[in-house]
Design a protein around this motif. Structure first.
Motif, PDB file in Angstrom:
ATOM      1  N   ALA A  59     -46.436  62.000 -55.173  1.00 60.62           N
ATOM      2  CA  ALA A  59     -45.264  61.432 -55.845  1.00 60.62           C
ATOM      3  C   ALA A  59     -44.594  60.369 -54.988  1.00 60.62           C
ATOM      4  O   ALA A  59     -44.164  59.325 -55.479  1.00 60.62           O
ATOM      5  CB  ALA A  59     -44.272  62.538 -56.195  1.00 60.62           C
ATOM      6  N   LYS A  60     -44.515  60.619 -53.698  1.00 62.15           N
ATOM      7  CA  LYS A  60     -43.919  59.654 -52.779  1.00 62.15           C
ATOM      8  C   LYS A  60     -44.749  58.373 -52.724  1.00 62.15           C
ATOM      9  O   LYS A  60     -44.216  57.260 -52.789  1.00 62.15           O
ATOM     10  CB  LYS A  60     -43.817  60.283 -51.385  1.00 62.15           C
ATOM     11  N   ARG A  61     -46.072  58.535 -52.652  1.00 58.11           N
ATOM     12  CA  ARG A  61     -46.962  57.384 -52.555  1.00 58.11           C
ATOM     13  C   ARG A  61     -46.944  56.542 -53.834  1.00 58.11           C
ATOM     14  O   ARG A  61     -47.160  55.332 -53.789  1.00 58.11           O
ATOM     15  CB  ARG A  61     -48.396  57.851 -52.277  1.00 58.11           C
ATOM     16  N   LEU A  62     -46.696  57.179 -54.974  1.00 59.97           N
ATOM     17  CA  LEU A  62     -46.710  56.473 -56.244  1.00 59.97           C
ATOM     18  C   LEU A  62     -45.375  55.807 -56.580  1.00 59.97           C
ATOM     19  O   LEU A  62     -45.234  55.191 -57.629  1.00 59.97           O
ATOM     20  CB  LEU A  62     -47.102  57.426 -57.375  1.00 59.97           C
ATOM     21  N   GLY A  63     -44.384  55.966 -55.699  1.00 59.53           N
ATOM     22  CA  GLY A  63     -43.109  55.294 -55.917  1.00 59.53           C
ATOM     23  C   GLY A  63     -42.144  56.028 -56.817  1.00 59.53           C
ATOM     24  O   GLY A  63     -41.252  55.409 -57.400  1.00 59.53           O
ATOM     25  N   PHE A  64     -42.290  57.355 -56.925  1.00 60.96           N
ATOM     26  CA  PHE A  64     -41.354  58.125 -57.741  1.00 60.96           C
ATOM     27  C   PHE A  64     -40.015  58.346 -57.047  1.00 60.96           C
ATOM     28  O   PHE A  64     -39.081  58.844 -57.656  1.00 60.96           O
ATOM     29  CB  PHE A  64     -41.965  59.498 -58.096  1.00 60.96           C
ATOM     30  N   ASN A  65     -39.928  58.011 -55.739  1.00 57.59           N
ATOM     31  CA  ASN A  65     -38.695  58.212 -54.976  1.00 57.59           C
ATOM     32  C   ASN A  65     -38.168  59.631 -55.182  1.00 57.59           C
ATOM     33  O   ASN A  65     -37.065  59.856 -55.693  1.00 57.59           O
ATOM     34  CB  ASN A  65     -37.621  57.198 -55.380  1.00 57.59           C
ATOM     35  N   PRO A  66     -38.966  60.641 -54.787  1.00 56.42           N
ATOM     36  CA  PRO A  66     -38.623  62.023 -55.132  1.00 56.42           C
ATOM     37  C   PRO A  66     -37.513  62.618 -54.278  1.00 56.42           C
ATOM     38  O   PRO A  66     -37.308  62.223 -53.129  1.00 56.42           O
ATOM     39  CB  PRO A  66     -39.939  62.765 -54.888  1.00 56.42           C
ATOM     40  N   VAL A  67     -36.811  63.568 -54.872  1.00 56.40           N
ATOM     41  CA  VAL A  67     -35.957  64.476 -54.131  1.00 56.40           C
ATOM     42  C   VAL A  67     -36.632  65.838 -54.229  1.00 56.40           C
ATOM     43  O   VAL A  67     -37.005  66.277 -55.329  1.00 56.40           O
ATOM     44  CB  VAL A  67     -34.514  64.510 -54.686  1.00 56.40           C
TER      45      VAL A  67
END
Length: 360
Positions: free
Chosen positions: A163-171
């Motif tokens: 998710a981080k690598r795909l640009g979802f800017n996760p929390v």
């Protein structure tokens, strides 16, 4: 090193003859060799051909690695990828219908996921290769976030990494029911991973007393009730913070079921319509990321291991271990859960056997 299929077949035939294995026809569908890692992936047409290349006790593939002087050899059957590819195509079709109904920046993250899923369909053999080719995609706006349910296990950890690598800017959100369900080493893993990724991390407290007491008294198996409480807490957090997506490390809900619009406590809309998405305040899009990508358990472990996350202990949490000890008949329900993953192709039979024997 240039490894040709014909030369590889000749070498395997020679090795089988030298160690006294039966002479059989060697069939190889495809080969992939990574010069940087020294890892060779051999794709056979079906599982019987896979067994031929591996040999009894792994002798053939072991000798093959020594002869080629490479780091490792992994053998897979092409037939094992046909169903996962079909599942991913189902998921991609549903995802592409959903994307047009979202606006930026949410839409951008879904497009990135669509591109990655298409690449995975084109090359289902090697998730490491895809991840190595995937450059980090920064989110377009800092305030946009996706909730990732992070337990500290390998499935949710791999989901957060992707998710981080795909640009979802996760929390990352970790539901903390107490040490008997979430031991300290899982919390430490979650904290270390989020620190390495630069991801915001929050804990949510829930009351599991009824689940703990009831399962220890043998009234029910804890996993179903525990999962419901955890998922309700994650959904409530996501809704309260007006976040449109939440990501789980679910392996089983493949195909169209990997994308669900949740509108309330355990209420989901399978066939997401334009009206559903336009009324986004009424629901949250749940993405079961490993299931959407048809990842196997071994692939999930490899992704998580990139940032130092490894599987710890046996199957389940300390509460489940105690339930198994006090009420041995409850093991049957845990075994059923393992067999579901095996039947779905997420677990190899050997991995499932190891998990099941750990109960005894």
């Amino acid at each position: 090193m240039n490894i040709e299929k014909t030369d590889l077949i000749s070498l395997i035939t020679k090795i089988r003859e030298e160690i006294g294995h039966k002479a059989v026809e060697i069939n190889i569908h495809d080969i992939f060799f990574d010069e940087n890692s020294g890892n060779l992936l051999i794709i056979t047409p079906d599982r019987p051909e896979k067994s031929v290349v591996i040999g009894k006790g792994g002798w053939v593939v072991g000798r093959l690695r020594e002869e080629l002087k490479i780091n490792s050899i992994h053998v897979e059957a092409y037939s094992d990828f046909l169903v996962p590819q079909y599942r991913m195509e189902l998921a991609l079709d549903k995802l592409e219908k959903i994307i047009p109904e979202y606006k930026l920046p949410e839409k951008r993250a879904l497009i990135n996921l669509s591109h990655f899923l298409q690449a995975r369909i084109n090359n289902p053999y090697d998730i490491d290769f895809l991840l190595n080719k995937l450059n980090y995609i920064p989110p377009e706006e800092d305030q946009f976030k996706t909730v990732v349910a992070l337990s500290g296990g390998v499935d949710s950890s791999a989901s957060l990494i992707i998710a981080k690598r795909l640009g979802f800017n996760p929390v990352a959100v970790t539901v903390n029911p107490g040490n008997i369900i979430l031991p300290s080493y899982f919390r430490e893993t979650a904290e270390n991973l989020t620190r390495k990724l630069g991801v915001e991390h929050q804990y949510l407290k829930v009351d599991m007393e009824e689940v703990i007491e009831g399962s220890l008294n043998g009234r029910f198996h804890p996993c179903g009730r525990c999962s419901k409480i955890i998922e309700d807490a994650v959904f409530a957090f996501t809704k309260d913070n007006n976040i449109p997506f939440m990501i789980y490390g679910d392996l089983l809900s493949t195909g169209t079921q990997s994308l669900q619009l949740e509108i309330g406590s355990h209420e989901a809309v399978s066939n997401i319509t334009k009206e559903d998405v336009l009324n986004a305040e009424e629901g949250v899009l749940r993405i079961n990321l490993p299931a959407l990508l048809s990842l196997k358990k071994g692939e999930v472990k490899n992704i998580a291991a990139r940032l130092g996350v490894g599987k710890k202990g046996g199957y389940g949490c300390p509460l489940l271990v105690e339930v198994h000890k006090k009420h041995p008949h409850m093991r049957r329900f845990s075994i059923q859960r393992i067999l579901r993953e095996t039947r779905a192709g997420m677990l190899e039979p050997g991995e499932a056997l190891d998990q099941i024997t750990g109960f005894f």
